[in-house]
Structure formats: C-alpha cells, structure tokens
Design a protein around this motif. Sequence first.
Motif, PDB file in Angstrom:
ATOM      1  N   ARG A  65      89.589 144.059  26.132  1.00  0.00           N
ATOM      2  CA  ARG A  65      88.644 143.778  27.204  1.00  0.00           C
ATOM      3  C   ARG A  65      87.408 143.026  26.713  1.00  0.00           C
ATOM      4  N   GLY A  66      87.081 143.160  25.441  1.00  0.00           N
ATOM      5  CA  GLY A  66      85.882 142.530  24.877  1.00  0.00           C
ATOM      6  C   GLY A  66      86.008 141.020  24.755  1.00  0.00           C
ATOM      7  N   MET A  67      84.887 140.332  24.948  1.00  0.00           N
ATOM      8  CA  MET A  67      84.876 138.867  24.922  1.00  0.00           C
ATOM      9  C   MET A  67      85.185 138.285  23.534  1.00  0.00           C
ATOM     10  N   VAL A 126      91.622 138.068  26.472  1.00  0.00           N
ATOM     11  CA  VAL A 126      90.746 139.010  27.168  1.00  0.00           C
ATOM     12  C   VAL A 126      91.457 139.494  28.431  1.00  0.00           C
ATOM     13  N   ASP A 141      90.723 142.023  31.441  1.00  0.00           N
ATOM     14  CA  ASP A 141      89.676 142.807  32.092  1.00  0.00           C
ATOM     15  C   ASP A 141      90.303 143.737  33.130  1.00  0.00           C
ATOM     16  N   ASN A 170      91.209 148.104  34.059  1.00  0.00           N
ATOM     17  CA  ASN A 170      91.034 149.519  33.727  1.00  0.00           C
ATOM     18  C   ASN A 170      92.166 149.928  32.801  1.00  0.00           C
ATOM     19  N   VAL A 194      88.260 147.949  24.711  1.00  0.00           N
ATOM     20  CA  VAL A 194      87.498 146.773  24.289  1.00  0.00           C
ATOM     21  C   VAL A 194      88.264 146.032  23.200  1.00  0.00           C
TER      22      VAL A 194
END
Length: 105
Positions: A32-34, A39, A41, A43, A47
């Motif tokens: 999830r982290g940039m 990536v 995004d 639930n 990360v």
Amino acid sequence: LEDRCDVVICRGQTGATQTFPLGSGGVLRIGRGMANDVVLDFNGVSVYHCELYLRPSAEPGQAGKQLLCIRDSAKNGTGVRPGPHSLAADPSNTNPAWEPLKRDA
C-alpha cells in the motif's frame, strides 16, 4: 538461459494491465505504501505487503532455471493462485482457489 521474467499486474475493476520486468537478483516490492514498485490501495494490503524475486533453482537437472519466489511481509498473510497464463492453470476453472503461504516453510 532465462534470467528475467515479466510480472503482469491486472487491475480487476478496469482490466488495465501493467508489466514489470524482474531480473535475477532484482526485487519487485508490492504494498500500500508509495515506496513500493506496485502500489495496491486496498483494505487488507499491508504498507509493505510482499516482495517477488527470482533465484536460481537448486533442483538437480534444473541448472540455469530461475524460480519466482515471494517473501511475505503482510500482517494479514498473502495468498497465491495460478493465473490464466500459468502452467498450472485449468481453463475450465474460472475461479481457482487461493493457497495461503506458510511462514518459515
């Protein structure tokens, strides 16, 4: 001698695909982290969820072959299943089961 592969990510809702070349010794980071290469995004995605990497096979008779491996860093775990282009894919099964990864296996 194949020392690279293409990892193709298909976005389920749009059908859009992205291709990421992965070479021997390289790492493709997913989460999830940039700072990740891929990536996601959603639930349930950590990360820093997982990493894909290639490593040489240690199996007898497999010299020069690479294995696609996954390192699971997710709090919720990671599952894998054969995609439509996998050697293990069954064209009659449109929704193959997910296989959870076992930590430290």
